[in-house]
Scaffold this active site. Structure first.
Site, PDB file in Angstrom:
ATOM      1  N   GLU A  75       6.862   2.032  93.379  1.00 18.18           N
ATOM      2  CA  GLU A  75       8.215   1.886  93.907  1.00 18.18           C
ATOM      3  C   GLU A  75       8.293   0.782  94.949  1.00 18.18           C
ATOM      4  OE1 GLU A  75       7.926   5.433  91.691  1.00 18.18           O
ATOM      5  OE2 GLU A  75       6.724   4.827  93.437  1.00 18.18           O
ATOM      6  N   HIS A 144      11.576  16.442  92.651  1.00 14.72           N
ATOM      7  CA  HIS A 144      12.529  15.876  91.702  1.00 14.72           C
ATOM      8  C   HIS A 144      13.961  16.292  92.003  1.00 14.72           C
ATOM      9  CE1 HIS A 144       8.663  16.001  89.557  1.00 14.72           C
ATOM     10  NE2 HIS A 144       9.085  14.948  88.880  1.00 14.72           N
TER      11      HIS A 144
END
Length: 352
Positions: A75, A144
């Site tokens: 990321e 998540h």
């Protein structure tokens, strides 16, 4: 160029298709890839696979591997590369697979993307749109399901967008990609496939899911910083965004409360004028968001309402939020603000 408010007749007369939010996002990306050769899409599995939620399905095949491409699982690298691309003149649209994964790229967003225009005296900008699914609704657990929007709303130089309908998702995403500053585009995955009636905190109560809604074909944009009045009312003002817009609307409808529900659409820039106008009219304000309570964006909203509407308030501003706990996997529905807790807050405001 068609703008929602500037040319409502043209937009109203445009042909429509029934799309869910995923399909509307895909349509917006397809349109921008076609219109602007500087737009590129990048991220984990966004290319050949089409994204874990299928938001980029078919785009690599149509536009090629140099326009829609996969990246390593990094990321920090994804965001860092996007900053450089933007400074060079491209309009990158990186996807972070889940908002929970965005933290390794936080330094690039805060220290580089958000400051680039200022530190270069506007010689360089960072016209990047970071798309990422956020919030709960899929039993994804602690890694998540997070809602970190307040972290990004706090950073000067970043814009923060949260759509709640397929129509808004398409128009806001197009506006975000065209913006010359970095935008964090949070997509509420609980409503990727359509709105629902919100009754998930009641055991054995079914909830309805609608696959799609009408979305105009072709290009249109919705200006960032303009809220949407979901329903007009006089009894109180309810502020929400993302999934919570549908929950709030369902509760008000079931309880028969004549509340004015405002979908913020964008947290930064914030349509404070719409909020102030509504609260001055109703005299009461309820704020609902999925993220944890302490230092959540609702605290900023509450402070703004108190500062601007204090002498018009007939009761203290109320908040209904997620709990100050790590995200609970098995108790996900209890964590969400639902009809029971929202209904109790409405009753409290109505009695004051």
């Amino acid at each position: 160029m068609i703008h929602e408010e500037d040319d409502p007749v043209t937009l109203a007369d445009a042909p429509t298709r029934r799309l869910n939010m995923i399909e509307a996002i895909n349509d917006a990306l397809d349109i921008m890839l076609t219109r602007d050769p500087d737009v590129v899409i990048m991220g984990q599995d966004v290319g050949y696979f089409g994204g874990v939620f299928r938001a980029t399905a078919g785009l690599q095949e149509k536009h090629g591997k140099t326009r829609v491409f996969d990246t390593p699982i990094s990321e920090c690298g994804i965001i860092g590369a996007a900053v450089g691309m933007g400074a060079y003149g491209l309009r990158p649209v990186p996807e972070i697979q889940f908002a929970d994964y965005i933290y390794p790229g936080l330094d690039q967003l805060v220290s580089e993307a958000a400051r680039l225009r200022y530190r270069s005296a506007a010689e360089f900008t960072s016209p990047m749109t970071v798309r990422t699914p956020f919030g709960g609704g899929i039993f994804g657990g602690q890694t998540h399901s997070q809602s970190p929007e307040a972290l990004f709303a706090h950073v000067s130089g970043l814009k923060t967008v949260v759509p709640s309908t397929p129509y808004d998702a398409k128009g806001l995403l197009i506006a975000a990609i065209e913006d010359n500053d970095p935008v964090i585009f949070f997509e509420p995955k609980r409503i990727y496939n359509g709105p629902f009636d919100g009754y998930y905190d009641r055991p054995n109560t079914p909830w309805k899911s609608y696959d799609a809604s009408e979305v105009p074909e072709g290009y249109y944009s919705i200006p960032l910083g303009k809220a949407r009045i979901v329903r007009e009312g006089e009894a109180m003002t309810v502020l929400a965004y993302g999934t919570m817009v549908h929950v709030v609307e369902s509760v008000c409808r079931e309880k028969g409360v004549n509340a004015e529900v405002i979908d913020l659409r964008t947290l930064v820039p914030l349509d404070i004028e719409a909020i102030e106008k509504s609260v001055r009219k109703t005299g009461k304000c309820l704020i609902v968001h999925e993220a944890t309570r302490t230092a959540g964006f609702g605290a900023e909203l509450s402070a703004l309402v108190q500062e601007r509407c204090f002498y018009h308030l007939e009761a203290p501003v109320q908040r209904v939020t997620g709990f100050d706990t790590p995200y609970p996997h098995s108790l996900e529905w209890a964590f969400f603000p639902g009809p029971i807790r929202i209904g109790e807050a409405i009753d409290t405001l109505m009695s004051e």
